[in-house]
Design an enzyme around this catalytic site. Structure first.
Site, PDB file in Angstrom:
ATOM      1  N   ARG A  57      -7.744  38.062 -17.396  1.00 56.32           N
ATOM      2  CA  ARG A  57      -8.608  38.556 -16.323  1.00 56.32           C
ATOM      3  C   ARG A  57      -7.830  38.684 -15.016  1.00 56.32           C
ATOM      4  O   ARG A  57      -6.820  38.019 -14.813  1.00 56.32           O
ATOM      5  CB  ARG A  57      -9.797  37.611 -16.126  1.00 56.32           C
ATOM      6  CG  ARG A  57     -10.792  37.596 -17.262  1.00 56.32           C
ATOM      7  CD  ARG A  57     -12.028  36.760 -16.906  1.00 56.32           C
ATOM      8  NE  ARG A  57     -11.690  35.405 -16.519  1.00 56.32           N
ATOM      9  CZ  ARG A  57     -11.679  34.947 -15.260  1.00 56.32           C
ATOM     10  NH1 ARG A  57     -12.022  35.732 -14.260  1.00 56.32           N
ATOM     11  NH2 ARG A  57     -11.356  33.693 -14.997  1.00 56.32           N
ATOM     12  N   LYS A 199     -16.920  39.478 -19.591  1.00 57.85           N
ATOM     13  CA  LYS A 199     -17.194  38.555 -18.494  1.00 57.85           C
ATOM     14  C   LYS A 199     -17.988  39.211 -17.371  1.00 57.85           C
ATOM     15  O   LYS A 199     -18.737  38.532 -16.648  1.00 57.85           O
ATOM     16  CB  LYS A 199     -15.880  37.967 -17.956  1.00 57.85           C
ATOM     17  CG  LYS A 199     -15.219  37.002 -18.933  1.00 57.85           C
ATOM     18  CD  LYS A 199     -16.152  35.856 -19.339  1.00 57.85           C
ATOM     19  CE  LYS A 199     -15.451  34.839 -20.218  1.00 57.85           C
ATOM     20  NZ  LYS A 199     -16.381  33.766 -20.697  1.00 57.85           N
ATOM     21  N   HIS A 218     -22.518  28.699 -19.431  1.00 58.95           N
ATOM     22  CA  HIS A 218     -21.232  28.942 -20.085  1.00 58.95           C
ATOM     23  C   HIS A 218     -20.996  27.773 -21.041  1.00 58.95           C
ATOM     24  O   HIS A 218     -20.382  26.771 -20.690  1.00 58.95           O
ATOM     25  CB  HIS A 218     -20.126  29.010 -19.028  1.00 58.95           C
ATOM     26  CG  HIS A 218     -18.832  29.552 -19.555  1.00 58.95           C
ATOM     27  ND1 HIS A 218     -17.634  29.314 -18.947  1.00 58.95           N
ATOM     28  CD2 HIS A 218     -18.548  30.328 -20.640  1.00 58.95           C
ATOM     29  CE1 HIS A 218     -16.667  29.907 -19.614  1.00 58.95           C
ATOM     30  NE2 HIS A 218     -17.205  30.524 -20.647  1.00 58.95           N
ATOM     31  N   SER A 236     -11.345  25.224 -21.067  1.00 61.27           N
ATOM     32  CA  SER A 236     -10.341  25.449 -22.103  1.00 61.27           C
ATOM     33  C   SER A 236      -9.576  24.167 -22.414  1.00 61.27           C
ATOM     34  O   SER A 236      -9.157  23.438 -21.502  1.00 61.27           O
ATOM     35  CB  SER A 236      -9.364  26.533 -21.633  1.00 61.27           C
ATOM     36  OG  SER A 236      -8.365  26.758 -22.580  1.00 61.27           O
ATOM     37  N   LYS A 240     -14.374  22.411 -27.098  1.00 65.13           N
ATOM     38  CA  LYS A 240     -15.722  22.977 -27.192  1.00 65.13           C
ATOM     39  C   LYS A 240     -15.922  23.738 -28.501  1.00 65.13           C
ATOM     40  O   LYS A 240     -16.908  23.525 -29.209  1.00 65.13           O
ATOM     41  CB  LYS A 240     -15.973  23.893 -25.991  1.00 65.13           C
ATOM     42  CG  LYS A 240     -17.328  24.591 -25.977  1.00 65.13           C
ATOM     43  CD  LYS A 240     -17.613  25.179 -24.609  1.00 65.13           C
ATOM     44  CE  LYS A 240     -16.645  26.251 -24.199  1.00 65.13           C
ATOM     45  NZ  LYS A 240     -16.965  27.578 -24.781  1.00 65.13           N
ATOM     46  N   THR A 241     -14.987  24.612 -28.834  1.00 67.29           N
ATOM     47  CA  THR A 241     -15.110  25.400 -30.058  1.00 67.29           C
ATOM     48  C   THR A 241     -15.008  24.516 -31.295  1.00 67.29           C
ATOM     49  O   THR A 241     -15.792  24.638 -32.239  1.00 67.29           O
ATOM     50  CB  THR A 241     -14.021  26.494 -30.100  1.00 67.29           C
ATOM     51  OG1 THR A 241     -14.175  27.351 -28.974  1.00 67.29           O
ATOM     52  CG2 THR A 241     -14.121  27.313 -31.369  1.00 67.29           C
ATOM     53  N   ASP A 255     -20.188  30.759 -26.645  1.00 67.24           N
ATOM     54  CA  ASP A 255     -19.666  30.885 -25.279  1.00 67.24           C
ATOM     55  C   ASP A 255     -20.709  31.081 -24.182  1.00 67.24           C
ATOM     56  O   ASP A 255     -20.557  30.523 -23.102  1.00 67.24           O
ATOM     57  CB  ASP A 255     -18.672  32.047 -25.234  1.00 67.24           C
ATOM     58  CG  ASP A 255     -17.786  32.015 -23.996  1.00 67.24           C
ATOM     59  OD1 ASP A 255     -17.267  30.932 -23.675  1.00 67.24           O
ATOM     60  OD2 ASP A 255     -17.606  33.065 -23.362  1.00 67.24           O
ATOM     61  N   ARG A 320      -6.109  36.859 -28.353  1.00 69.77           N
ATOM     62  CA  ARG A 320      -7.558  36.794 -28.572  1.00 69.77           C
ATOM     63  C   ARG A 320      -7.969  37.539 -29.842  1.00 69.77           C
ATOM     64  O   ARG A 320      -7.318  38.483 -30.274  1.00 69.77           O
ATOM     65  CB  ARG A 320      -8.300  37.419 -27.393  1.00 69.77           C
ATOM     66  CG  ARG A 320      -8.142  36.675 -26.082  1.00 69.77           C
ATOM     67  CD  ARG A 320      -9.103  35.528 -25.988  1.00 69.77           C
ATOM     68  NE  ARG A 320      -9.046  34.841 -24.703  1.00 69.77           N
ATOM     69  CZ  ARG A 320      -9.984  34.017 -24.268  1.00 69.77           C
ATOM     70  NH1 ARG A 320     -11.057  33.790 -25.009  1.00 69.77           N
ATOM     71  NH2 ARG A 320      -9.862  33.421 -23.103  1.00 69.77           N
TER      72      ARG A 320
END
Length: 529
Positions: A57, A199, A218, A236, A240-241, A255, A320
């Site tokens: 980004r 995003k 989020h 990150s 979480k994942t 997400d 990604r």
């Protein structure tokens, strides 16, 4: 005509062109990508594309148009930088004229929000076929019947090869990502990084949903066999994942979510997973989800076998994979569920002082939600030689147009209303800071999270951490008792307290930026120093 009508007329004229391909199928888009030489096909049938100069980004090139409807609502600053209507209108006209002359344009019509009662119809217009394929994977796909009555409420226009001239166009660089809430448009130029589309719509939803008394979040979410819902917030590297992908629970989404009066719903229709060092052994669900129609971004591919080398970060560490959520087994369809029973805030504390799990009061939950703490490690960025505390408001500050207190106060009300249990889980270091101690064992973290989700920690005996005021369970099956008390894992307890106070002061210093937070949130929720 006013400027809104002019923009609408320009868009209508653009979409009438013979160069416009609307809602192509996945095979049709893949054919376009290959014929246009925008990407290559990998051994699993995924499309691999590269994004050139921008592999992530561009937060310093993101703007929100300041107009009558937004000037008193947006939390203006370095994250939400204002730009004038004149600048937007001029760039909008230039981009539309630019796209008119392209041989081919691609349009995707779909939705943001799995709950049909509150979903937003969106339209994504792309210069690249692979970007349209990305949109097809990430957003919610309509049925043929829904397409007949689809009317977009927000439009994304992405023109990667159009570059702004900062001296003329009023931008900081050649790149721009501009949201106009009045014209209900996101205008993107000068960057090929597809994540800007995802995003930007999340930022839009973070503005729109709270206006309808829906908390935008989020986070990832899953649901147990008894219908119990859990939310996982974390930046990150916090797990979480990994922790939300539980074989005993079904995934709602990984997400972005909304929390309405009916319950939780996924905002997206797909996943945008980091895949550096991805392996079937470590993350089988993600590995096997990357199949025909998926998009790999900046992943190095063997030119002969077309096999992805996920360990190669030559192009970027931010590799990604974009794929439909349906590619994951054990999911909820549609991606909606009831009200959360449990909320887990994840942090990877490299100072090694936060408890591996602690129960939070409502005030502590609001405090830690506003703080959004984790650590950057030595070596992860140039110049970082020791652990660095990093704070991201509400675990998603780059995407929050409204003041942080709007989201925190909504969370507090929902915790009260639905009697939600909230836990802070440290997946970081124990027995010392990074370089001295060790990373918390994943098996311990899984045991703690499982106990929290199954309600085993709702009424257990706890001891209070005297610096952070956190209530720590004294026993959890499968976890050594001493591990639960961070000071007991350090060789020198006096050193532990020095480091703990150092981190506590960083929390307090960060919290000074919140000028309109009720004093009891910091008094009852923050560190006790």
């Amino acid at each position: 005509m006013n400027s809104v009508e002019v923009s609408s007329e320009l868009l209508t004229d653009l979409l009438k062109g013979e160069n416009v391909f609307k809602n192509l199928s996945v095979p049709g888009l893949v054919e376009k990508v290959l014929n246009r030489k925008e990407g290559i096909l990998t051994s699993t049938g995924a499309v691999r594309a590269t994004t050139g100069k921008y592999t992530g980004r561009s937060p310093k090139d993101k703007y929100i148009v300041e107009d009558f409807s937004t000037k008193d609502k947006i939390d203006w600053g370095s994250v939400n930088e204002p730009i004038s209507e004149t600048v937007f209108d001029n760039l909008y006209s230039k981009v539309i004229d630019y796209l008119k002359n392209k041989d081919e344009l691609f349009v995707f019509n779909g939705y943001a929000g799995a709950d049909k009662k509150v979903r937003m119809p969106i339209q994504v217009i792309n210069e690249y076929a692979w970007h349209s394929l990305f949109a097809h994977q990430l957003f919610i796909r309509p049925t043929e019947e829904e397409l007949l009555s689809h009317e977009a409420e927000f439009t994304v226009i992405s023109a990667p090869t159009f570059k702004a001239n900062p001296e003329i166009d009023g931008t900081h660089s050649e790149t721009f990502i501009i949201i106009s809430f009045e014209k209900r448009t996101v205008l993107i130029g000068g960057t090929e990084y597809a994540g800007e589309m995802k995003k930007s719509i999340f930022s839009v939803m973070n503005y729109v949903l709270p206006e309808n008394n829906i908390l935008s979040m989020h986070c990832s979410a899953n649901v147990g066999q008894e219908g119990d819902v859990a939310l996982f917030f974390g930046l990150s590297g916090t797990g979480k994942t990994t922790l939300s992908a539980d074989p005993k629970r079904r995934l709602i989404g990984d997400d972005e979510h909304g929390w309405s009066s009916s319950g939780v719903f996924n905002i997206e229709g797909g996943c945008y997973a980091k895949c550096i060092n991805l392996s079937r052994e470590k993350e089988p669900q993600i590995f096997d989800a990357i199949r025909f129609g998926s998009v790999l971004e900046n992943v190095v591919i063997d030119e002969h076998t077309r096999i992805a080398n996920y360990d190669d970060g030559t192009l970027t560490e931010n590799t990604r994979a974009a794929y439909q959520i349906d590619n994951i087994d054990n999911i909820v369809i549609p991606s909606i569920a009831g009200h959360p029973n449990t909320i887990v805030f994840l942090t990877a504390d490299a100072f090694g002082v936060l408890p591996p799990i602690s129960k939070l009061t409502k005030e502590q939950a609001m405090y830690h939600f506003l703080s959004g703490y984790t650590s950057k490690l030595a070596g992860t960025e140039r110049g970082i030689t020791s652990p660095q505390a990093t704070f991201s408001t509400c675990f998603g500050s780059p995407f929050l147009p409204l003041p942080a207190t709007v989201y925190a106060e909504m969370l507090g009300r929902k915790i009260d209303e639905h009697d939600v249990q909230v836990f802070l889980v440290n997946t970081g270091w124990t027995g010392g800071e990074y370089g001295v101690g060790n990373r918390m064992k994943l098996s311990y973290t899984r045991a703690m999270v499982q106990a929290a989700l199954e309600g085993e920690l709702n009424h257990v005996e706890t001891v209070k951490n005297d610096i952070f005021g956190l209530e720590i369970p004294i026993h959890i099956a499968g976890v050594p008792d001493d591990v639960l008390q961070p000071s007991k894992t350090w060789a020198d307890q006096s050193t532990y307290y020095v480091k703990a106070k150092e981190l506590a002061m960083k929390f307090k210093e960060n919290f000074k930026k919140f000028k309109d937070v009720p004093t009891e949130i910091e008094k009852l929720g923050g560190p006790r120093i």
